[in-house]
Motif scaffolding. Structure first.
Motif, short mmCIF file in Angstrom:
data_model
loop_
_atom_site.label_atom_id
_atom_site.label_comp_id
_atom_site.label_asym_id
_atom_site.label_seq_id
_atom_site.Cartn_x
_atom_site.Cartn_y
_atom_site.Cartn_z
N GLY B 25 104.31 91.81 43.25
CA GLY B 25 103.26 91.06 43.95
C GLY B 25 102.44 90.22 43.00
O GLY B 25 102.13 89.05 43.28
N LEU B 26 102.09 90.79 41.85
CA LEU B 26 101.33 90.02 40.85
C LEU B 26 102.16 88.87 40.30
O LEU B 26 101.63 87.81 39.95
N ALA B 27 103.46 89.08 40.23
CA ALA B 27 104.33 88.05 39.66
C ALA B 27 104.48 86.84 40.58
O ALA B 27 104.81 85.74 40.09
N TYR B 28 104.25 87.02 41.86
CA TYR B 28 104.43 85.88 42.78
C TYR B 28 103.63 84.65 42.34
O TYR B 28 104.22 83.60 42.10
N PRO B 29 102.31 84.73 42.25
CA PRO B 29 101.57 83.51 41.87
C PRO B 29 101.81 83.10 40.42
O PRO B 29 101.81 81.90 40.12
N TYR B 30 102.04 84.07 39.53
CA TYR B 30 102.20 83.69 38.12
C TYR B 30 103.56 83.08 37.84
O TYR B 30 103.68 82.20 36.98
N LEU B 52 101.88 84.64 49.85
CA LEU B 52 103.27 84.73 50.30
C LEU B 52 103.91 86.08 50.00
O LEU B 52 105.05 86.33 50.38
N PHE B 53 103.19 86.96 49.33
CA PHE B 53 103.73 88.28 49.03
C PHE B 53 103.87 89.11 50.31
O PHE B 53 104.89 89.73 50.57
N TRP B 54 102.79 89.08 51.13
CA TRP B 54 102.82 89.87 52.37
C TRP B 54 103.43 89.05 53.50
O TRP B 54 102.73 88.55 54.37
N LEU B 63 113.21 94.89 49.94
CA LEU B 63 112.55 94.95 48.65
C LEU B 63 113.34 94.27 47.54
O LEU B 63 112.75 93.66 46.64
N ASN B 64 114.65 94.38 47.57
CA ASN B 64 115.44 93.69 46.55
C ASN B 64 115.22 92.19 46.62
O ASN B 64 115.06 91.51 45.60
N PHE B 65 115.22 91.68 47.84
CA PHE B 65 115.03 90.24 48.01
C PHE B 65 113.60 89.85 47.60
O PHE B 65 113.41 88.84 46.91
N VAL B 66 112.63 90.63 48.02
CA VAL B 66 111.23 90.36 47.66
C VAL B 66 111.08 90.31 46.14
O VAL B 66 110.40 89.44 45.58
N ARG B 186 110.82 77.68 64.68
CA ARG B 186 109.77 78.52 65.25
C ARG B 186 109.50 79.74 64.36
O ARG B 186 108.37 80.19 64.21
N GLN B 187 110.56 80.27 63.77
CA GLN B 187 110.43 81.48 62.95
C GLN B 187 109.74 81.25 61.61
O GLN B 187 109.25 82.19 60.99
N LEU B 188 109.73 80.01 61.16
CA LEU B 188 109.20 79.72 59.83
C LEU B 188 107.79 80.27 59.61
O LEU B 188 107.57 81.10 58.72
N PRO B 189 106.80 79.88 60.44
CA PRO B 189 105.46 80.45 60.21
C PRO B 189 105.37 81.92 60.61
O PRO B 189 104.61 82.68 60.01
N ILE B 190 106.18 82.30 61.60
CA ILE B 190 106.11 83.70 62.06
C ILE B 190 106.56 84.64 60.94
O ILE B 190 105.91 85.63 60.63
N TRP B 191 107.68 84.31 60.31
CA TRP B 191 108.22 85.20 59.27
C TRP B 191 107.32 85.21 58.04
O TRP B 191 107.21 86.21 57.34
N LEU B 192 106.66 84.08 57.80
CA LEU B 192 105.80 84.00 56.61
C LEU B 192 104.47 84.74 56.79
O LEU B 192 104.00 85.40 55.87
#
Lengths: 76, 444
Positions: B25-30, B52-54, B63-66, B186-192
């Protein structure tokens, strides 16, 4: 390269770095807000890690029930 | 495996997992900041990465993909640097990073390769507009040599495709499904952003999108050829990510699911590269707003996570403690809907027993042939298809056929499925927490 981008020496960059650090920390705080997180597959991932961690622990009986797959197996 | 090793240090798999998730999660923005810096974009845009982490990728538990997302972003930053100033050391690092991405997730790997190769072709910036064509043709010839860092990962991919892939190979279901393209829009904002049943996350996520669009509209004017080339590079990354999203099947075979929607994260990260915020208040105010929205989103997630545990989990630990180590537990999740979360968070809750006390917790991913830990052939719980997976469907359970194998039942439902006294072993309730009810087999 653009010249208007804030550099590490100007105050706005310092502010943005601090804001980024605070927001990044805040984004992971919810992970520590509960013992059981609302994530569908999470317990399975943890259970797999625990099975490997306690592979030789007789009380856990992992060797009775499980076998470890080869390196050719991947998560997809 | 990394988590298992880490758990030796942390003392438990749960803490190790928490540590890894927090690091990701910390690595996302960095990682995003690293890519922005490498591309010469405004690094202040990294603030968008926090939100975008959550996403539903996390709440589903992919989790692997995340975990692959920040590696892809950091890898692309290294690709940019390697394209401009190649070094052996960075090349070796890139090779290792690419192998790691491959083993985390094939979808992320495919996107990383596509975007990385294009960046290696486009960068460094040509000397001037007049020489673009000549330089690009010349680079095309040298491209295989310049992307040699891909070689180890491609070799590993060869091993996977020839020696592994049991997941795809062990089932008769080799179908490929695509979602309608409009549905993907339609799913784009929903999934995000739509992880929770309340509207708060939708509103905050939508607001963040508005801020991003505002930054795009009020962008700095382009002056130099280098800036225009830089814009071309980030547009290329965005187009590739978007194409990958719309071209990706939703399902391949029985086990590779949600392949398209999970790519929304990469579309979003690529979109964040596009704006060129101004140095004045027209840039700083929207960025400050994005920071405030990120903090509000984190606060909302924290609130929802706490509410979930309070309202839907309760004293679940006490139920698990009621069982001795190494027993066989079956979870029957008749009520998959959560009051707080948009996904089904209860399907594998029984696996917390296995995580803390060992034994068997079915239904489980161990049914999947390509999962790293599998049932021994002689210990496989009954009632499961030889090829194919139950995905935790409680209706697969037959008390007369399966009941004798298990020591405990963990039922998640308002009613007791054993009320009708089905043929087979008998069960007594020994504890409850919210909608969870634990039963012990009473006939030996």
């Amino acid at each position: 390269m653009p010249t208007s981008r804030p550099t590490s020496t100007n105050p706005s960059d310092l502010t943005s770095r601090i804001l980024l650090g605070v927001a990044a920390l805040a984004s992971v705080v919810p992970l520590f807000c509960a013992r059981h997180l609302p994530m569908s597959d999470l317990p399975e991932h943890i259970a797999t890690m625990a099975t490997l961690r306690h592979w030789s622990d007789v009380d856990w009986a992992n060797r009775v029930y499980f076998q470890i797959a080869g390196v050719g197996e991947t998560p997809y | 495996m990394a988590g298992a090793l880490l758990s030796v240090v942390t003392g438990s798999a749960e803490r190790a997992n928490l540590f890894l998730l927090a690091a990701v999660g910390l690595a996302y923005p960095y990682a995003l900041r690293s890519l922005l810096g490498a591309l010469g974009r405004d690094t202040r845009l990294a603030i968008f990465g926090c939100a975008l982490f959550w996403s539903q990728n996390l709440t589903v538990g992919l989790l692997n993909f995340v975990a692959s997302v920040p590696l892809v972003l950091f890898g692309l930053a290294e690709v940019v640097r390697q394209a401009s100033k190649p070094t052996w050391r960075r090349g070796v690092g890139l090779a290792a990073l690419t192998v790691a991405i491959l083993y985390l997730h094939l979808s992320a790997f495919a996107l990383f390769v596509a975007q990385g190769v294009v960046l290696m072709w486009l960068l460094p910036t040509p000397h001037d507009a007049a020489t673009v064509r000549v330089e690009l043709v010349e680079r095309m010839r040298s491209l295989p040599r310049r992307v040699a860092w891909l070689t180890p990962a491609i070799a590993c991919l060869g091993v996977i495709l020839t020696a592994g892939r049991a997941g795809a190979a062990a089932t008769a279901d080799d179908g490929i499904e695509y979602a309608p393209r409009l549905e993907l829009v339609r799913q784009l904002p929903i999934w995000l952003f739509d992880c929770f049943r309340s509207r708060v996350d939708d509103i905050l996520g939508g607001s963040l999108l508005v801020v991003l669009v505002a930054l795009l509209v009020a962008a700095q004017p382009l002056v130099s050829f280098a800036e225009k080339w830089q814009r071309l590079c980030v547009r290329a990354l965005f187009v590739i990510a978007t194409l990958a999203y719309f071209a990706m099947p939703s399902r391949v075979g029985a086990y590779a699911l949600l392949l398209d929607v999970r790519m929304t994260t990469f579309v979003a990260f690529s979109a964040i590269l596009l704006p060129r915020p101004r140095g004045d208040f027209r840039g700083s105010v929207p960025l400050a707003l994005a920071g405030a929205l990120s903090l509000a989103m984190a606060a909302n997630v924290a609130h929802e996570v706490r509410a979930f545990e309070r309202d839907e989990v309760g004293n679940f630990d006490d139920l698990l403690r009621a069982m001795p180590r190494g027993k066989r537990l079956l979870s029957l999740n008749f009520e998959p809907r959560s009051m707080h979360v948009n996904v089904n968070p209860f399907g594998y809750f029984g696996s917390y027993y296995r995580a803390r006390y060992g034994g068997v917790a079915s239904f489980s991913f161990n049914e999947i042939p390509h999962w790293p830990v599998q049932y021994r052939r002689d210990a496989r719980p009954p009632g499961q298809p030889e090829s194919g997976v139950t995905w935790g469907n409680p209706c697969m359970f037959r008390n007369s056929r399966d009941g004798a194998y298990f020591d405990y039942l963990l039922v998640h439902a308002a009613r007791n499925p054993m009320d009708d006294a089905p043929p087979g072993p008998t069960w007594e309730r020994i504890g409850s927490s919210r909608a969870f009810h634990l039963y012990r087999r009473t006939d030996g």
